[in-house]
Design a protein around this motif. Structure first.
Motif, PDB file in Angstrom:
ATOM      1  N   ILE A  63       0.783  -0.990  -0.025  1.00 44.71           N
ATOM      2  CA  ILE A  63      -0.111   0.031  -0.508  1.00 44.71           C
ATOM      3  C   ILE A  63       1.105   1.299  -0.320  1.00 44.71           C
ATOM      4  O   ILE A  63       0.391   2.058  -0.742  1.00 44.71           O
ATOM      5  N   GLU A  64       2.020   1.385   1.256  1.00 45.04           N
ATOM      6  CA  GLU A  64       2.853   2.373   0.968  1.00 45.04           C
ATOM      7  C   GLU A  64       3.607   2.421  -0.295  1.00 45.04           C
ATOM      8  O   GLU A  64       4.170   3.835  -1.280  1.00 45.04           O
ATOM      9  N   GLU A  65       4.092   2.040  -1.888  1.00 47.54           N
ATOM     10  CA  GLU A  65       4.964   1.675  -2.545  1.00 47.54           C
ATOM     11  C   GLU A  65       3.665   2.618  -3.341  1.00 47.54           C
ATOM     12  O   GLU A  65       4.098   3.440  -4.720  1.00 47.54           O
ATOM     13  N   ALA A  66       2.623   2.119  -3.384  1.00 48.96           N
ATOM     14  CA  ALA A  66       1.182   2.122  -4.546  1.00 48.96           C
ATOM     15  C   ALA A  66       1.117   3.725  -4.068  1.00 48.96           C
ATOM     16  O   ALA A  66       0.778   4.231  -5.096  1.00 48.96           O
ATOM     17  N   LEU A  67       1.278   4.090  -2.949  1.00 39.81           N
ATOM     18  CA  LEU A  67       0.526   5.335  -2.810  1.00 39.81           C
ATOM     19  C   LEU A  67       1.489   6.047  -2.782  1.00 39.81           C
ATOM     20  O   LEU A  67       1.314   7.485  -3.185  1.00 39.81           O
ATOM     21  N   LEU A  68       3.120   6.743  -2.410  1.00 42.06           N
ATOM     22  CA  LEU A  68       4.127   7.470  -2.792  1.00 42.06           C
ATOM     23  C   LEU A  68       4.290   7.052  -4.290  1.00 42.06           C
ATOM     24  O   LEU A  68       4.550   8.208  -4.969  1.00 42.06           O
ATOM     25  N   LEU A  69       4.245   5.969  -5.178  1.00 43.86           N
ATOM     26  CA  LEU A  69       3.988   6.358  -6.750  1.00 43.86           C
ATOM     27  C   LEU A  69       3.266   7.158  -7.183  1.00 43.86           C
ATOM     28  O   LEU A  69       3.368   7.830  -8.039  1.00 43.86           O
ATOM     29  N   HIS A  70       1.852   6.639  -6.379  1.00 40.49           N
ATOM     30  CA  HIS A  70       0.876   7.752  -7.212  1.00 40.49           C
ATOM     31  C   HIS A  70       0.972   9.003  -6.713  1.00 40.49           C
ATOM     32  O   HIS A  70       0.511   9.792  -7.435  1.00 40.49           O
ATOM     33  N   LEU A  71       1.152   9.746  -5.882  1.00 36.81           N
ATOM     34  CA  LEU A  71       2.004  10.722  -5.711  1.00 36.81           C
ATOM     35  C   LEU A  71       2.759  12.091  -6.183  1.00 36.81           C
ATOM     36  O   LEU A  71       3.230  12.663  -6.378  1.00 36.81           O
TER      37      LEU A  71
ATOM     38  N   VAL B  17      -7.101  13.562  -3.450  1.00 35.82           N
ATOM     39  CA  VAL B  17      -7.927  14.166  -2.290  1.00 35.82           C
ATOM     40  C   VAL B  17      -8.823  13.683  -1.284  1.00 35.82           C
ATOM     41  O   VAL B  17      -9.315  13.800  -0.505  1.00 35.82           O
ATOM     42  N   ASP B  18      -9.044  12.606  -1.932  1.00 36.87           N
ATOM     43  CA  ASP B  18     -10.339  11.527  -0.593  1.00 36.87           C
ATOM     44  C   ASP B  18      -9.293   9.475  -0.678  1.00 36.87           C
ATOM     45  O   ASP B  18      -9.439   9.131  -1.384  1.00 36.87           O
ATOM     46  N   SER B  19      -8.952  10.104   0.606  1.00 38.08           N
ATOM     47  CA  SER B  19      -8.260   8.525   0.298  1.00 38.08           C
ATOM     48  C   SER B  19      -9.401   7.041   0.180  1.00 38.08           C
ATOM     49  O   SER B  19      -9.156   6.145  -0.129  1.00 38.08           O
ATOM     50  N   GLY B  20     -10.230   7.458   0.650  1.00 37.40           N
ATOM     51  CA  GLY B  20     -11.452   6.700   0.471  1.00 37.40           C
ATOM     52  C   GLY B  20     -11.664   5.993  -0.842  1.00 37.40           C
ATOM     53  O   GLY B  20     -12.078   4.412  -1.560  1.00 37.40           O
ATOM     54  N   ASP B  21     -11.562   6.975  -2.306  1.00 39.96           N
ATOM     55  CA  ASP B  21     -11.769   6.391  -3.150  1.00 39.96           C
ATOM     56  C   ASP B  21     -10.515   5.961  -3.745  1.00 39.96           C
ATOM     57  O   ASP B  21     -10.896   5.018  -4.343  1.00 39.96           O
ATOM     58  N   TRP B  22      -9.183   6.174  -3.128  1.00 40.27           N
ATOM     59  CA  TRP B  22      -8.402   5.964  -3.670  1.00 40.27           C
ATOM     60  C   TRP B  22      -8.114   4.472  -3.629  1.00 40.27           C
ATOM     61  O   TRP B  22      -7.970   3.875  -3.841  1.00 40.27           O
ATOM     62  N   ALA B  23      -8.471   4.240  -2.434  1.00 42.96           N
ATOM     63  CA  ALA B  23      -8.495   2.890  -1.502  1.00 42.96           C
ATOM     64  C   ALA B  23      -9.958   2.540  -2.405  1.00 42.96           C
ATOM     65  O   ALA B  23      -9.092   1.116  -3.197  1.00 42.96           O
TER      66      ALA B  23
ATOM     67  N   TYR C  81       8.961  14.021   0.948  1.00 39.63           N
ATOM     68  CA  TYR C  81       8.370  12.563   0.004  1.00 39.63           C
ATOM     69  C   TYR C  81       9.468  12.633  -0.890  1.00 39.63           C
ATOM     70  O   TYR C  81      10.629  12.979  -1.566  1.00 39.63           O
ATOM     71  N   ALA C  82       9.856  11.313  -0.588  1.00 34.19           N
ATOM     72  CA  ALA C  82      10.734  10.125  -1.698  1.00 34.19           C
ATOM     73  C   ALA C  82       9.497   9.401  -2.122  1.00 34.19           C
ATOM     74  O   ALA C  82       9.027   8.888  -1.847  1.00 34.19           O
ATOM     75  N   PRO C  83       9.663   9.050  -3.304  1.00 36.31           N
ATOM     76  CA  PRO C  83       9.591   7.854  -4.446  1.00 36.31           C
ATOM     77  C   PRO C  83       9.146   6.572  -3.166  1.00 36.31           C
ATOM     78  O   PRO C  83       7.967   5.797  -3.209  1.00 36.31           O
ATOM     79  N   LYS C  84      10.464   6.353  -2.464  1.00 34.18           N
ATOM     80  CA  LYS C  84       9.654   5.280  -1.303  1.00 34.18           C
ATOM     81  C   LYS C  84      11.118   4.899  -0.234  1.00 34.18           C
ATOM     82  O   LYS C  84      12.314   6.321  -0.302  1.00 34.18           O
TER      83      LYS C  84
END
Length: 497
Positions: free
Chosen positions: A8-16, A23-29, A181-184
């Motif tokens: 989850i962490e890798e996917a979230l940082l890669l998205h950013l 905007v909404d963590s619920g929609d993204w999840a 922030y960093a991609p990883k």
């Protein structure tokens, strides 16, 4: 298969990395097929490390209760009642038989209120309309499917009052890149290991900063057991009264000093294995004072010193048996014998230590407990002296009202049970035992004929249980004791009201 926190962490940082914000963590999840609860945990961790900046967002929504879920499937009670009424009508009694009690009770009233049914004389129910739409079920289905915005406010209020829906607050985050922030994320190392040094990784690796102001694990000091606190108070009272403490370090004693020296016959029930713990190894004591042992034997068999004895065949083998002492009076017998071997001087002795009895364990009895014993040895002592010393001793404990009752002990005559008036229970309760040691016990030791010994004893556990409000002895002593009691019990103050 549930995604890991790392995934989850890798996917979230890669998205950013390619988007300004989420905007909404619920929609993204939901779009990423992640559990929102797990996503929330990852966001909190990243926020703490400065990788993201997050702001909480909240949304209130309605969800169905268990009753609401039932009606969303089966229909509302009023609709079920309407459907159960045939075109020709039906009596209330027959209708009630066809439906659940709660559905009949709620649905009949609602159907009448909605003017779907009418009631005739005699209790017959008839349909007033040919057909109806179950609006309640439709509204419940819309709320369940997340379309509650389509449900009118007055309908929401009605469903809430009927306890078919309840409010739920949804919490999520909106987030963007943080200052670190960093991609990883590479977690800072907490230890400088041999491998990091040898590989040269330490040159580039980030280390967690030392917190020199952090407090270490709180150290705990020792804590006094309630028995030790009460024991200290008893010991202080004895010392204030001029008593000397007897050595009580021998838990193992011979039957001779524990029973025979006290003029307790060898056929006494207390000497049975059901009442006493006998040792298997070493099973016997072979070193006893021979001249004193002979005088004890003769007193048991033939009497003397004004006594006719017990008139039985006294056995040395029985006297040599080793046991766990059943009372601290065994210590008193040794001390009095030692006193008799020197030039006699008056003495006051006391002891507080463990004794052992082969008893069934219950809320007031254990196989081991503590005995408090005091004795005064002097010429010309009487029963009046014993009563006077007891009044002085117990008054220092805060016990002012005493009564005495005649009793029997093998090695004291006269003997008295000690009773105190319990102000809370409003009755007299036994607090100890007392008496004057018999000549058959004292004179074979070598003490002068005009020397008397007055003595008394009580347990340590009973007053401790009363003082600390404990009604089960296993909560005070033994392996089941709650350590919280040991750490937090108050200071003992005997005799203070």
């Amino acid at each position: 298969m549930a995604a890991t926190a790392m995934g989850i962490e890798e996917a979230l940082l890669l998205h950013l990395q390619s988007h300004a914000a989420i905007v909404d963590s619920g929609d993204w999840a939901a779009r990423s097929s992640f559990d929102h609860g797990a996503v929330m945990d990852v966001i909190k961790s990243l926020q703490g490390s400065g990788f993201v900046e997050a702001q909480s967002i909240k949304r209130n929504s309605w969800i169905l209760t268990a009753e609401g879920e039932s009606y969303a499937v089966r229909g509302s009670p009023e609709f079920q009642v309407f459907q159960a009424v045939p075109p020709e009508g039906i009596s209330r009694v027959e209708l009630e038989k066809k439906l659940e009690a709660s559905v009949f009770k709620i649905g009949t009233g609602k159907a009448m209120k909605n003017k779907w049914l009418e009631s005739l004389k005699g209790g017959t129910l008839l349909r007033k309309v040919q057909g109806v739409t179950d609006e309640v079920k439709l509204q419940l289905l819309e709320i369940r499917d997340g379309q509650h915005v389509e449900v009118p406010d007055n309908a929401i209020t009605d469903l809430k009052n009927r306890k078919l829906i309840e409010s739920r607050t949804w919490v999520g985050y909106s987030l963007k890149k943080g200052p670190k922030y960093a991609p990883k994320r590479v977690k800072p190392a907490t230890d400088l290991t041999r491998e990091i040094l040898q590989s040269g990784e330490w040159k580039e690796r980030e280390f967690k900063p030392y917190n020199y102001k952090a407090l270490g694990q709180p150290t705990e000091g020792g804590h006094l057991h309630p028995l030790l606190k009460v024991r200290t108070q008893f010991r202080s009272i004895f010392l204030e009264m001029g008593f000397e403490e007897m050595p009580t370090n021998n838990f193992v004693e011979s039957s001779f000093w524990n029973f025979d020296a006290l003029f307790q016959p060898q056929m006494h029930p207390a000497r049975d294995s059901h009442d006493t713990f006998f040792l298997k190894a070493p099973a016997r004591t072979h070193k006893l004072p021979e001249d004193y042992l002979e005088r004890v034997r003769r007193t048991h068999e033939e009497g003397g010193y004004g006594s006719i004895g017990y008139g039985y065949d006294w056995k040395r083998d029985e006297a040599e048996k080793n046991l766990l002492r059943t009372h601290t009076t065994a210590v008193s017998s040794r001390m009095l014998y030692k006193l008799a071997q020197d030039k006699f001087v008056p003495k006051r002795y006391f002891s507080i230590d463990r004794v052992f009895r082969n008893e069934a364990v219950d809320r007031t009895h254990l196989a081991e407990f503590h005995q408090i014993e005091g004795l005064v040895c002097d010429r010309g002592l009487t029963l009046g002296d014993l009563i006077g010393v007891l009044n002085d001793f117990f008054s220092r404990l805060g016990i002012k009202k005493l009564r005495f009752k005649p009793a029997y002990n093998p090695y004291t005559e006269p003997s008295m049970e000690i009773f105190s008036y319990h102000e809370t229970l409003k009755k007299w309760v036994e607090v100890g035992n007392s008496g004057m040691f018999r000549p058959e016990m004292l004179q074979p030791m070598g003490l002068p004929a005009d020397v008397s010994v007055i003595a008394w004893g009580l347990s340590l556990e009973r007053p401790t249980m009363i003082l600390y409000g404990i009604d089960n002895i296993r909560d005070l002593f033994g392996h089941k004791v709650d350590l919280k009691l040991i750490k937090s019990n108050p200071i003992c103050r005997l005799g203070i009201h």
